[in-house]
Design an enzyme around this catalytic site. Structure first.
Site, PDB file in Angstrom:
ATOM      1  N   ARG A   1      16.425   0.595   4.016  1.00  0.00           N
ATOM      2  CA  ARG A   1      15.388   0.518   2.719  1.00  0.00           C
ATOM      3  C   ARG A   1      16.639  -0.230   1.399  1.00  0.00           C
ATOM      4  NH1 ARG A   1      10.967   2.373   4.220  1.00  0.00           N
ATOM      5  NH2 ARG A   1       9.781   0.841   2.749  1.00  0.00           N
TER       6      ARG A   1
ATOM      7  N   LYS B   1      -0.493   8.619   2.438  1.00  0.00           N
ATOM      8  CA  LYS B   1      -1.332   6.886   1.921  1.00  0.00           C
ATOM      9  C   LYS B   1      -2.193   6.376   3.319  1.00  0.00           C
ATOM     10  CE  LYS B   1       3.722   6.015   1.538  1.00  0.00           C
ATOM     11  NZ  LYS B   1       4.982   5.033   2.184  1.00  0.00           N
TER      12      LYS B   1
ATOM     13  N   PRO C   1       0.769  -1.321   0.352  1.00  0.00           N
ATOM     14  CA  PRO C   1       0.067   0.081   0.235  1.00  0.00           C
ATOM     15  C   PRO C   1       0.650   1.117  -0.265  1.00  0.00           C
ATOM     16  CG  PRO C   1      -0.051  -0.701   2.095  1.00  0.00           C
ATOM     17  CD  PRO C   1       1.009  -1.899   1.232  1.00  0.00           C
ATOM     18  N   GLU C   2       0.999   1.917  -0.935  1.00  0.00           N
ATOM     19  CA  GLU C   2       1.363   3.775  -1.479  1.00  0.00           C
ATOM     20  C   GLU C   2       0.389   3.437  -1.997  1.00  0.00           C
ATOM     21  OE1 GLU C   2       5.480   3.490  -2.957  1.00  0.00           O
ATOM     22  OE2 GLU C   2       6.259   1.580  -2.396  1.00  0.00           O
TER      23      GLU C   2
END
Length: 276
Positions: free
Chosen positions: A266, A59, A2-3
DNA sequence: ACGGATGTTCGCGC
DNA sequence: CGCGCGAACATCCG
């Protein structure tokens, strides 16, 4: 994943599912998804209400119900809303695995919030419009609704020496970009993700802004076209991205071997040949 | 079999 | 204050 595009799709889907319906019942499991007194408010404040609007900021999903109750839903890493229709000839389980909360509607359907890793959040707001929550006020311009204005983005990036990839993940700079679309947009714009954000020229920021718009709208279009079964159960779907998670493969633009590095904790794929 | 990685955000310590 | 890192958790992959 979910972006922004996935959350936008979730917003449109929830809008369709909830429009014209009345909530009959609301139940939630006591997990850390619900903050403060939100669990009790969720179960007690929603029954009898109808939807006024669904918004998305970055988001974050923002549901507003008639009579002044709002629900903020953030999907975290693994959250999603799914629908179960009563009596459907489905072999799917009636209550999905990892359902953490659900709303029973007056058409017999149930909307479940499913989140295996519990990184999501649900906050019920009664005192003021849900968009006035501090976490929402802290967001920068929405990368899709507000667009990416190059001059403004350049000014925001000029303040920091952190890598451009890390700056793009900062939701106060631009709201909605996550690890995948930051990786994709930087590749598209031909910019090395480890460059200090303040080293980007106006021209590069303009290219980046266009790349961001491009990767987000392309993905949203594909999700809306049903090409991507984000809300369905299926796993093991093939990687649909250009360089995300493709380190070791040849660059589709210049042929050099894609590499990976870690920025802001990341994993980041990049091309050493054509990202400068 | 098990260690390491996985889409996000927050809080802690320097 | 900016930043870097780990934590929260379940699952998958090699």
């Amino acid at each position: 994943m979910p972006e922004l595009p996935e959350v936008e799709h979730a917003a449109r889907t929830l809008r369709a599912w909830l429009s014209g319906r009345t909530i009959q019942r609301a139940r939630a499991v006591d997990t850390r998804i619900f903050r403060g007194g939100s669990l009790g408010d969720f179960e007690r404040s929603l029954p009898g209400r109808t939807l006024a609007r669904v918004d998305r900021r970055g988001k974050y999903l923002l549901l507003t119900f008639e009579g002044g109750v709002g629900v903020m839903s953030h999907l975290g890493m693994t959250g999603k809303w799914v629908r179960r229709v009563a009596g459907a000839p489905s072999r799917r389980r009636t209550v999905p695995k990892h359902s953490r909360a659900h709303l029973v509607l007056d058409d017999g359907s149930a909307l479940h919030y499913v989140d295996p890793r519990l990184f999501g959040q649900i906050v019920v707001v009664r005192a003021h419009p849900v968009a006035e929550l501090a976490v929402i006020q802290a967001l920068g311009p929405d990368a899709l609704v507000d667009g990416v204005e190059p001059g403004r983005l350049h000014a925001a990036l000029a303040r920091s020496a952190r890598p451009i990839k890390v700056a793009l993940l900062d939701q106060s700079v631009l709201a909605g970009i996550g690890n995948i679309y930051a990786t994709e947009a930087l590749f598209d714009a031909g910019i090395d993700p480890s460059r200090p954000s303040r080293s980007l020229t106006r021209g590069e920021v303009a290219r980046l802004a266009e790349a961001i718009r491009g990767v987000l709208t392309l993905s949203l279009g594909r999700i809306e076209a049903g090409e991507i079964a984000y809300l369905s159960e299926g796993r093991g779907v093939p990687n649909r991205f250009v360089i995300y998670d493709r380190a070791g493969s040849p660059c589709p633009r210049c042929g050099k071997v894609l590499r990976k590095t870690v920025l802001g904790g990341r994993t980041t794929a990049f091309c050493p040949g054509c990202q400068r």
